[in-house]
Design a protein around this motif. Structure first.
Motif, PDB file in Angstrom:
ATOM      1  N   ARG A   1       0.827  -1.207   0.000  1.00 19.21           N
ATOM      2  CA  ARG A   1       0.000   0.000   0.000  1.00 19.21           C
ATOM      3  C   ARG A   1       0.861   1.257   0.000  1.00 19.21           C
ATOM      4  O   ARG A   1       0.525   2.252  -0.640  1.00 19.21           O
ATOM      5  CB  ARG A   1      -0.954  -0.007   1.205  1.00 19.21           C
TER       6      ARG A   1
ATOM      7  N   TYR B   1       2.116   1.747  -3.453  1.00 14.35           N
ATOM      8  CA  TYR B   1       0.991   2.222  -4.269  1.00 14.35           C
ATOM      9  C   TYR B   1       0.757   3.715  -4.072  1.00 14.35           C
ATOM     10  O   TYR B   1       0.622   4.470  -5.041  1.00 14.35           O
ATOM     11  CB  TYR B   1      -0.264   1.426  -3.899  1.00 14.35           C
ATOM     12  N   TYR B   2       0.735   4.173  -2.807  1.00 14.90           N
ATOM     13  CA  TYR B   2       0.507   5.587  -2.525  1.00 14.90           C
ATOM     14  C   TYR B   2       1.620   6.472  -3.107  1.00 14.90           C
ATOM     15  O   TYR B   2       1.372   7.599  -3.541  1.00 14.90           O
ATOM     16  CB  TYR B   2       0.382   5.832  -1.023  1.00 14.90           C
TER      17      TYR B   2
ATOM     18  N   VAL C   1       0.871   6.859  -6.706  1.00 12.56           N
ATOM     19  CA  VAL C   1      -0.265   7.778  -6.854  1.00 12.56           C
ATOM     20  C   VAL C   1       0.197   9.221  -6.654  1.00 12.56           C
ATOM     21  O   VAL C   1      -0.134  10.110  -7.443  1.00 12.56           O
ATOM     22  CB  VAL C   1      -1.387   7.433  -5.851  1.00 12.56           C
TER      23      VAL C   1
ATOM     24  N   PRO D   1      -3.698   6.263 -11.151  1.00 10.09           N
ATOM     25  CA  PRO D   1      -4.835   6.896 -10.461  1.00 10.09           C
ATOM     26  C   PRO D   1      -5.038   6.309  -9.078  1.00 10.09           C
ATOM     27  O   PRO D   1      -4.542   5.217  -8.765  1.00 10.09           O
ATOM     28  CB  PRO D   1      -6.022   6.569 -11.379  1.00 10.09           C
ATOM     29  N   ASN D   2      -5.776   7.021  -8.247  1.00 15.83           N
ATOM     30  CA  ASN D   2      -6.054   6.577  -6.887  1.00 15.83           C
ATOM     31  C   ASN D   2      -7.462   5.998  -6.809  1.00 15.83           C
ATOM     32  O   ASN D   2      -8.434   6.708  -6.574  1.00 15.83           O
ATOM     33  CB  ASN D   2      -5.909   7.752  -5.910  1.00 15.83           C
ATOM     34  N   ASN D   3      -7.569   4.693  -7.006  1.00 17.53           N
ATOM     35  CA  ASN D   3      -8.853   4.015  -6.854  1.00 17.53           C
ATOM     36  C   ASN D   3      -8.603   2.532  -6.585  1.00 17.53           C
ATOM     37  O   ASN D   3      -7.474   2.039  -6.704  1.00 17.53           O
ATOM     38  CB  ASN D   3      -9.753   4.197  -8.089  1.00 17.53           C
ATOM     39  N   GLU D   4      -9.648   1.823  -6.205  1.00 15.63           N
ATOM     40  CA  GLU D   4      -9.503   0.423  -5.794  1.00 15.63           C
ATOM     41  C   GLU D   4      -8.986  -0.457  -6.933  1.00 15.63           C
ATOM     42  O   GLU D   4      -8.156  -1.341  -6.724  1.00 15.63           O
ATOM     43  CB  GLU D   4     -10.853  -0.110  -5.306  1.00 15.63           C
ATOM     44  N   ARG D   5      -9.458  -0.192  -8.131  1.00 17.27           N
ATOM     45  CA  ARG D   5      -9.007  -0.997  -9.274  1.00 17.27           C
ATOM     46  C   ARG D   5      -7.516  -0.801  -9.521  1.00 17.27           C
ATOM     47  O   ARG D   5      -6.788  -1.758  -9.812  1.00 17.27           O
ATOM     48  CB  ARG D   5      -9.803  -0.603 -10.518  1.00 17.27           C
ATOM     49  N   SER D   6      -7.073   0.441  -9.397  1.00 18.62           N
ATOM     50  CA  SER D   6      -5.654   0.739  -9.590  1.00 18.62           C
ATOM     51  C   SER D   6      -4.805   0.022  -8.543  1.00 18.62           C
ATOM     52  O   SER D   6      -3.719  -0.502  -8.843  1.00 18.62           O
ATOM     53  CB  SER D   6      -5.424   2.250  -9.510  1.00 18.62           C
ATOM     54  N   TYR D   7      -5.291  -0.011  -7.304  1.00 14.47           N
ATOM     55  CA  TYR D   7      -4.561  -0.684  -6.223  1.00 14.47           C
ATOM     56  C   TYR D   7      -4.440  -2.182  -6.517  1.00 14.47           C
ATOM     57  O   TYR D   7      -3.362  -2.785  -6.347  1.00 14.47           O
ATOM     58  CB  TYR D   7      -5.275  -0.458  -4.894  1.00 14.47           C
TER      59      TYR D   7
END
Length: 212
Positions: free
Chosen positions: A39, A42-43, A46, A52-58
């Motif tokens: 995470r 990921y941040y 981002v 992008p910052n969204n659940e799918r991207s994560y």
């Protein structure tokens, strides 16, 4: 650091570029002494505008890092998991080794006798290790709220503050009421929901009237 290829995977050029960016971010933080979780990595991607910052991207970046490791393109030690760890007993070859180990655990309380009691709270668990690296040398306790602090932990925190006479320090100032006024209704409700909470006792300790 091991990059081991367990599986041959053909990546699109866009995915290869993203893997390069992941390695770049990880290496930057490793050079500063930090280990990143998935995470946290990921941040960082981002924040730098790479994804992008969204659940799918994560989920996509998680899958890409998994594949990158299997393909030997990402170090297996580059991403850490702090929530799932093997636990076991400690072992020593002889009593002398136990004593040698214990000496590193012997620490005097640097806050003993100080006029204030300090804790550092951080909302996101992804940041707790970074905060911890700053807090540990100062002997300052730190805590991750993980988004929403549980009622159990709020109660435990209140007991710590009371035991340190922290709440009583605020009696002679308006700091307590200013603090209470700055809280959201949700956070006020969490405090009121502490078992056996008594507004009169709370006022005696803090000078804060919870109905204002």
């Amino acid at each position: 650091m091991p990059k081991i290829e367990y599986k041959s995977i053909k990546f699109q050029q866009k995915s290869l570029e993203l893997i390069r960016l992941v390695n770049q971010v990880v290496e930057e933080y490793q050079a500063q002494g930090y280990e990143l979780t998935l995470r946290q990595a990921y941040y960082q991607l981002v924040a730098r505008g790479y994804i992008p910052n969204n659940e799918r991207s994560y989920k996509n970046i998680g899958n890409l890092i998994n594949d990158g490791r299997l393909a030997g393109l990402i170090d297996w030690y580059s991403i850490t998991d702090r929530t799932r760890n093997l636990r076991s007993n400690s072992h020593w070859d002889n009593p002398a080794d136990v004593i040698a180990s214990a000496r590193y655990s012997y620490l005097l309380n640097k806050w003993d006798g100080q006029p204030n009691y300090v804790e550092v709270w951080v909302e996101k668990d992804a940041l707790v290790d970074i905060v911890g690296q700053a807090c540990r040398p100062l002997d300052t306790p730190y805590f991750s709220c993980r988004g929403y602090t549980s009622q159990s932990e709020m109660w435990s925190a209140a007991q710590r503050f009371i035991s340190q006479d922290y709440l009583k320090v605020l009696d002679e100032s308006e700091c307590g009421q200013l603090w209470w006024g700055s809280l959201s209704d949700r956070r006020k409700d969490i405090i009121r929901a502490i078992p056996n909470f008594d507004s009169d006792i709370f006022f005696q300790c803090t000078g804060v009237r919870v109905d204002e």
